[in-house]
Design an enzyme around this catalytic site. Structure first.
Site, PDB file in Angstrom:
ATOM      1  N   ASN A   5       4.171  -7.000  -3.444  1.00  0.00           N
ATOM      2  CA  ASN A   5       3.302  -6.917  -4.618  1.00  0.00           C
ATOM      3  C   ASN A   5       3.006  -5.479  -5.033  1.00  0.00           C
ATOM      4  OD1 ASN A   5       2.293  -9.875  -5.112  1.00  0.00           O
ATOM      5  ND2 ASN A   5       2.180  -9.582  -2.904  1.00  0.00           N
TER       6      ASN A   5
ATOM      7  N   TYR B  19      -8.160   5.052  -4.325  1.00  0.00           N
ATOM      8  CA  TYR B  19      -7.358   3.968  -4.907  1.00  0.00           C
ATOM      9  C   TYR B  19      -7.906   2.607  -4.479  1.00  0.00           C
ATOM     10  CZ  TYR B  19      -3.203   0.999  -5.681  1.00  0.00           C
ATOM     11  OH  TYR B  19      -2.338  -0.001  -6.065  1.00  0.00           O
ATOM     12  N   TYR B  20      -8.068   2.417  -3.178  1.00  0.00           N
ATOM     13  CA  TYR B  20      -8.544   1.123  -2.687  1.00  0.00           C
ATOM     14  C   TYR B  20     -10.015   0.904  -3.010  1.00  0.00           C
ATOM     15  CZ  TYR B  20      -4.071   0.560  -0.379  1.00  0.00           C
ATOM     16  OH  TYR B  20      -2.722   0.423  -0.144  1.00  0.00           O
TER      17      TYR B  20
ATOM     18  N   GLU C 104       3.257   1.159   1.831  1.00  0.00           N
ATOM     19  CA  GLU C 104       3.305  -0.140   2.511  1.00  0.00           C
ATOM     20  C   GLU C 104       3.752   0.010   3.968  1.00  0.00           C
ATOM     21  OE1 GLU C 104       2.146  -2.412   0.581  1.00  0.00           O
ATOM     22  OE2 GLU C 104       2.265  -1.160  -1.233  1.00  0.00           O
TER      23      GLU C 104
ATOM     24  N   HIS D 214      -1.936 -10.830  -6.943  1.00  0.00           N
ATOM     25  CA  HIS D 214      -1.144 -10.803  -5.702  1.00  0.00           C
ATOM     26  C   HIS D 214      -0.202 -12.012  -5.675  1.00  0.00           C
ATOM     27  CE1 HIS D 214      -0.823  -8.885  -1.734  1.00  0.00           C
ATOM     28  NE2 HIS D 214      -0.543 -10.073  -1.255  1.00  0.00           N
TER      29      HIS D 214
ATOM     30  N   ASP E 208       5.108 -11.074  -0.493  1.00  0.00           N
ATOM     31  CA  ASP E 208       5.356  -9.696  -0.085  1.00  0.00           C
ATOM     32  C   ASP E 208       5.896  -8.919  -1.288  1.00  0.00           C
ATOM     33  OD1 ASP E 208       5.519  -7.480   1.514  1.00  0.00           O
ATOM     34  OD2 ASP E 208       7.162  -8.202   2.773  1.00  0.00           O
TER      35      ASP E 208
END
Length: 360
Positions: free
Chosen positions: A202, A238-239, A69, A196, A200
């Site tokens: 998450n 991952y994304y 993050e 989600h 913030d």
């Protein structure tokens, strides 16, 4: 309907997903991941003082999970802050709070609390140190580094809570789905990130849920499996996997990705645990041979409980006077078991070999 990232994704994939997404290749990877995870579970028992594993491997996960993050600190800052009970810069404090959130969630699960929305909220609140509840305000957008909208999560508190309730049932009620818990963990992780639910925290909350879910299902006894290092090293996949489920309903690649993460991380962590055991045993022999008069099992456990610490930590952990603690530490420094250093006005002691092992 064509997926539009600008429109709230209010119709998430149903739970459980269709049976046909669990392919032969998924089951092959599941077998490999299950075997590796079982070996890790056994390895977790080899070190008598399991707080060494929970605290130190957990601290590395806190650092790496926060790094995903873009909350970055160094190992030096992190270990010093741990020794100072949280006195640090804002980024390091937030990393330490991740560790506190993990401990809290682990304790709650061990006390028999089910995985539920209120627990998710408490985890996120601990990480951010502000009262974080389910999103109430509309308009949340997920953007990439170019400020382009790549995802719009579900909108509206009633809908978000309903989706979380469905997720709770999927996680806790095995009659809803007979899928293997590792496959359910992969599905759960996608679903939580897609919902989600918070403004913030998450991602970090979701990664804590991975580990406590496996503990809740009995696949692990202590929280030592952390996937953040694998995710960082395979970030694009991952994304890409999350995106493919959202846009095309492609579960297979996503589930295989998460199972590979479990397999790889289990193998690496098992190796690290055995090397920690070896280092502890070598340290015992070194202290016995060079300074047997100060040797005790408790002293060795203390210097592995934190990689960096102050004299007060030894005093309190061993219930000894300051002169006695100082005698122990000076002897261990003289024998090259510990290293002494000063930062600002404070004096610290570092288990350098342990730090090097943890940092690999």
């Amino acid at each position: 309907m064509t997926y539009d990232p600008n429109i709230a994704f209010n119709v998430l994939p149903a739970l459980p997903p269709p049976e046909e997404v669990i392919t032969t290749e998924v089951y092959r990877q599941l077998n490999r991941a299950t075997r590796a995870l079982g070996e890790l579970k056994g390895a977790g028992r080899v070190i008598p003082d399991q707080s060494v594993l929970i605290s130190m491997i957990g601290l590395q996960e806190a650092k790496l999970s926060s790094e995903i993050e873009n909350i970055v600190t160094t190992n030096d800052e992190l270990y010093r802050a741990f020794a100072d009970d949280g006195n640090a810069d804002p980024a390091t404090k937030e990393v330490l709070r991740y560790g506190q959130a993990l401990w809290y969630a682990y304790d709650q699960i061990k006390m028999g609390r089910p995985l539920c929305t209120s627990l998710f909220e408490e985890i996120a609140t601990t990480i951010k140190m502000v009262d974080i509840g389910v999103r109430k305000s509309p308009g949340t957008k997920i953007m990439n580094s170019l400020r382009e909208i790549i995802y719009t999560p579900p909108d509206g508190e009633p809908l978000i809570r309903a989706l979380l309730y469905d997720l709770e049932k999927f996680m806790n009620d095995d009659s809803i789905s007979e899928l293997d818990p590792l496959i359910k963990m992969a599905i759960t992780h996608y679903q939580f990130e897609a919902i989600h639910p918070f403004s913030d925290g998450n991602g970090r909350t979701g990664r804590i849920l991975n580990i406590i879910y496996l503990i809740d299902k009995g696949l692990l006894e202590i929280p030592v499996l952390y996937l953040s290092k694998y995710i960082i090293e395979n970030k694009m996949d991952y994304y890409r996997g999350l995106k493919a489920v959202t846009e095309e309903g492609k579960w297979e690649d996503w589930i295989i990705y998460m199972l590979k993460a479990v397999e790889s991380t289990s193998i690496i962590t098992k190796s690290k645990i055995y090397r920690i055991e070896e280092l502890i045993n070598d340290t015992v022999q070194q202290v016995k041979s060079q300074s047997n008069s100060i040797y005790s099992k408790d002293l060795i456990e203390v210097i592995f409980r934190r990689p960096v610490f102050k004299i007060k930590f030894v005093e309190e952990s061993l219930s000894v006077s300051r002169p006695t603690a100082l005698k122990y530490l000076q002897t261990l420094v003289g024998n090259n078991v510990l290293m002494e250093f000063t930062h600002g006005k404070n004096k610290y002691y570092a288990n350098s070999n342990f730090i090097d092992l943890l940092s690999e």
